[in-house]
Design a protein around this motif. Structure first.
Motif, short mmCIF file in Angstrom:
data_model
loop_
_atom_site.label_atom_id
_atom_site.label_comp_id
_atom_site.label_asym_id
_atom_site.label_seq_id
_atom_site.Cartn_x
_atom_site.Cartn_y
_atom_site.Cartn_z
N ALA A 158 0.85 -0.93 0.13
CA ALA A 158 0.02 -0.48 0.37
C ALA A 158 0.96 1.13 0.22
N ALA A 159 0.92 1.88 -1.07
CA ALA A 159 1.54 3.29 -1.03
C ALA A 159 0.95 4.44 -0.59
N LEU A 160 1.60 5.06 -0.06
CA LEU A 160 1.00 6.19 0.60
C LEU A 160 0.99 7.78 0.14
N LEU A 161 0.17 8.09 0.11
CA LEU A 161 -0.36 9.27 -1.58
C LEU A 161 -0.72 10.66 -0.89
N ALA A 162 -1.74 10.55 0.61
CA ALA A 162 -1.65 11.85 0.40
C ALA A 162 -2.37 11.92 2.46
N VAL A 163 -1.50 11.88 3.12
CA VAL A 163 -2.38 12.65 4.10
C VAL A 163 -3.16 14.49 4.45
N GLY A 164 -4.20 14.50 5.04
CA GLY A 164 -5.16 15.08 5.51
C GLY A 164 -5.76 15.41 6.54
N GLU A 165 -7.04 15.99 6.35
CA GLU A 165 -8.48 16.38 6.85
C GLU A 165 -8.99 16.63 6.63
N ASP A 166 -9.96 15.54 7.27
CA ASP A 166 -11.80 15.65 6.52
C ASP A 166 -12.57 17.01 7.22
N ALA A 167 -13.59 17.24 7.33
CA ALA A 167 -14.28 18.17 7.62
C ALA A 167 -14.57 17.83 9.47
N GLU A 168 -14.76 16.81 10.35
CA GLU A 168 -14.54 16.63 11.26
C GLU A 168 -13.85 16.18 11.65
N GLY A 169 -12.89 16.96 11.04
CA GLY A 169 -11.39 16.71 11.97
C GLY A 169 -10.26 15.36 12.12
N ARG A 170 -11.06 14.21 11.51
CA ARG A 170 -10.52 13.53 11.11
C ARG A 170 -9.04 13.08 10.22
N THR A 171 -8.24 12.56 10.60
CA THR A 171 -7.23 12.94 10.16
C THR A 171 -7.19 11.35 8.68
N THR A 172 -7.23 11.95 7.62
CA THR A 172 -7.19 11.22 6.21
C THR A 172 -5.66 10.69 5.68
N VAL A 173 -5.70 9.31 5.46
CA VAL A 173 -4.91 8.74 5.10
C VAL A 173 -4.95 7.60 3.32
N ASP A 174 -4.88 8.69 2.41
CA ASP A 174 -4.74 7.82 1.44
C ASP A 174 -3.95 6.61 0.75
N PHE A 175 -4.11 5.97 0.55
CA PHE A 175 -3.65 4.83 0.02
C PHE A 175 -4.20 3.85 -1.54
N GLN A 176 -3.11 3.57 -2.48
CA GLN A 176 -3.24 2.86 -3.41
C GLN A 176 -2.66 1.69 -3.33
N LEU A 177 -3.05 0.36 -3.41
CA LEU A 177 -3.39 -0.96 -3.10
C LEU A 177 -2.38 -1.68 -4.03
N PHE A 178 -1.41 -2.48 -3.74
CA PHE A 178 -1.20 -3.25 -5.50
C PHE A 178 -1.11 -4.56 -5.39
N THR A 179 -1.65 -5.52 -6.34
CA THR A 179 -1.39 -6.78 -6.60
C THR A 179 -0.61 -7.56 -5.59
N HIS A 180 -0.73 -8.75 -4.31
CA HIS A 180 0.14 -9.46 -4.59
C HIS A 180 -0.22 -10.56 -4.70
N THR A 181 1.03 -10.75 -6.19
CA THR A 181 1.38 -12.25 -6.98
C THR A 181 1.90 -13.27 -6.32
#
Length: 444
Positions: A158-181
């Motif tokens: 899982a590659a971490l693409l971005a860290v942010g914060e949503d309207a409720e004040g929660r930390t958002t961490v966005d991942f891109q998943l890759f196939t496990h071969t």
């Protein structure tokens, strides 16, 4: 994961031969983890895997039971549970057998991609290989903190693409998943060959499972102030563990890495005693060739990768010997659990405090808006990332008083950082229901 022939299966079956008093032991097969079996007409537990064996109990149908090992074909199939199989393997206990009289139903195998002759990456010999592919559902969002899950069911880089914060004040961490071969085959009725099949030269096909998530992007939501937020650094690649589609653990480092599931590697650590050992690592990134991010960690727990002996961990460092060469020090592993605690795993192979603060140098803590659609990385960039292994961590990045484990002994691990469950494993020995990476990519 099934291997042909795996060292575990040879050792286990060899043990059975040495102590065998029952002919079925040479024909025993193992599923590489529990498989949920349906018995529409119920099942019986019997004293031995043969017709006419004493019936010990009966379960009315429809029923479901998890099984892990089996004996028999034409004369009927008899199964053992994981606990019964392990008991036989470890202590020779008689255990009981389960039979549905031929009415039992096993889960279907995933799609067969291809079958053909190929080179066994473990032995170099040619053998028949079956490649299967599963597509697994992932939840679009997971929320932390939550209860620790000891036995996840699937893992993806899982590659971490971005860290942010949503309207409720929660930390958002966005991942891109890759196939496990080269994924774990647990949950499917793929059986490792029996001892008789191995010794006769007819062990059947070696199975490879490719595990593909049904969605590329997933988001982690973290409630409130989090001690693990500084470890969520864009550019790092984690081994993301899932349970029933939900993200439950993130891992970095040598024992989380395989050729089939590459993640950020950690350079040999630097350390400093601040009442407790604090560690610094250079973690590889996918952003550009040779890029690293410095990570500063005060772990909640320190344990071993396969087993835990604190005297051996305390003695890690220069001077080195043939049993613990300096290159082993590039194999530390960091686990981030969904209860927002961390475990640092020392490179002790052959098995596996008070909350601490974790920091990544140079990462701003000012929240950014949650990314609606963060930029993805290409397969080519991900492929280039696989091969980079940092040799050491630069102590100067972290400031004064830091020592390199390549030059100094680590020293005493205080009680507050010792893992309470000494038998708990990581990846290889949390087998990983049981989950193991293939031996060809045995880390490292």
């Amino acid at each position: 994961m099934p291997a042909f022939p795996s060292p575990l299966s040879i050792l286990a079956f060899g043990l059975f031969v040495n102590v065998a008093q029952d002919p079925w032991q040479d024909d025993l097969k193992y599923h590489a983890g529990s498989v949920l079996q349906t018995a529409p007409q119920g099942y019986r537990t019997v004293a031995a895997p043969m017709k006419g064996a004493k019936v010990l109990a009966t379960a009315e149908g429809p029923a479901r039971v998890e099984v892990a090992a089996l004996v028999g074909e034409g004369g009927g199939r008899f199964y053992r549970t994981e606990a019964s199989y392990r008991g036989m393997e470890e202590s020779g206990s008689a255990g009981v057998w389960i039979t549905g009289g031929g009415t039992e139903v096993l889960p279907p195998l995933p799609r067969l991609l291809r079958r053909g002759v190929g080179e066994d990456p473990d032995s170099g010999e040619n053998l028949t290989i079956e490649a299967h592919e599963e597509i697994v559902e992932r939840q679009p969002e997971s929320r932390w903190p939550g209860t620790v899950v000891e036995q996840p069911d699937r893992w993806f880089p899982a590659a971490l693409l971005a860290v942010g914060e949503d309207a409720e004040g929660r930390t958002t961490v966005d991942f891109q998943l890759f196939t496990h071969t080269d994924a774990a085959t647990s949950g499917y009725p793929f059986s490792a060959p029996s001892y008789n099949e191995i010794t006769s030269g007819m062990p059947g096909a070696r199975v490879r499972l490719s595990s593909r998530p049904d969605r590329v992007n997933v988001r982690l939501l973290i409630e409130g102030p989090s001690p693990v937020l500084p470890l969520m650094s864009p550019g790092l690649v984690y081994l993301a563990a899932f349970s029933k589609g939900t993200l439950v653990r993130l891992s970095l480092g040598g024992d989380a890495w395989t050729e089939a599931a590459p993640v950020s590697r950690l350079g040999a650590p630097v350390f400093k005693n601040e009442g407790k050992p604090v560690f610094g690592f250079a973690a590889t990134e996918f952003t550009r060739d040779g890029a690293v991010t410095p990570i500063r960690v005060l772990p909640d727990r320190i344990a071993g990768a396969d087993y835990t002996q604190y005297q051996l961990i305390s003695d890690m460092g220069a001077p080195f010997d043939e049993y613990s060469p300096p290159e082993f020090q590039g194999n530390w592993t960091l686990e981030i659990e969904r209860d927002l605690t961390t475990t640092l795993l020392a490179p002790l192979y052959d098995g596996r405090g008070a909350p601490g603060m974790l920091e990544i140098e140079g990462l701003t803590l000012d929240p950014a808006p949650a990314a609606a659609n963060p930029d993805k990385i290409t397969e080519e960039r991900f492929a280039a990332f696989r091969g980079f292994i940092p040799q050491k961590t630069d102590a100067g990045v972290f400031g004064e008083g830091w020592k390199s484990i390549l030059e100094h002994k680590l020293g005493e691990i205080p009680a507050a950082q010792r893992a309470r469950d000494r038998g708990r494993g990581i990846l290889t020995s949390r087998t990983m229901g049981p989950f193991t990476f293939s031996s060809r990519s045995r880390r490292p």
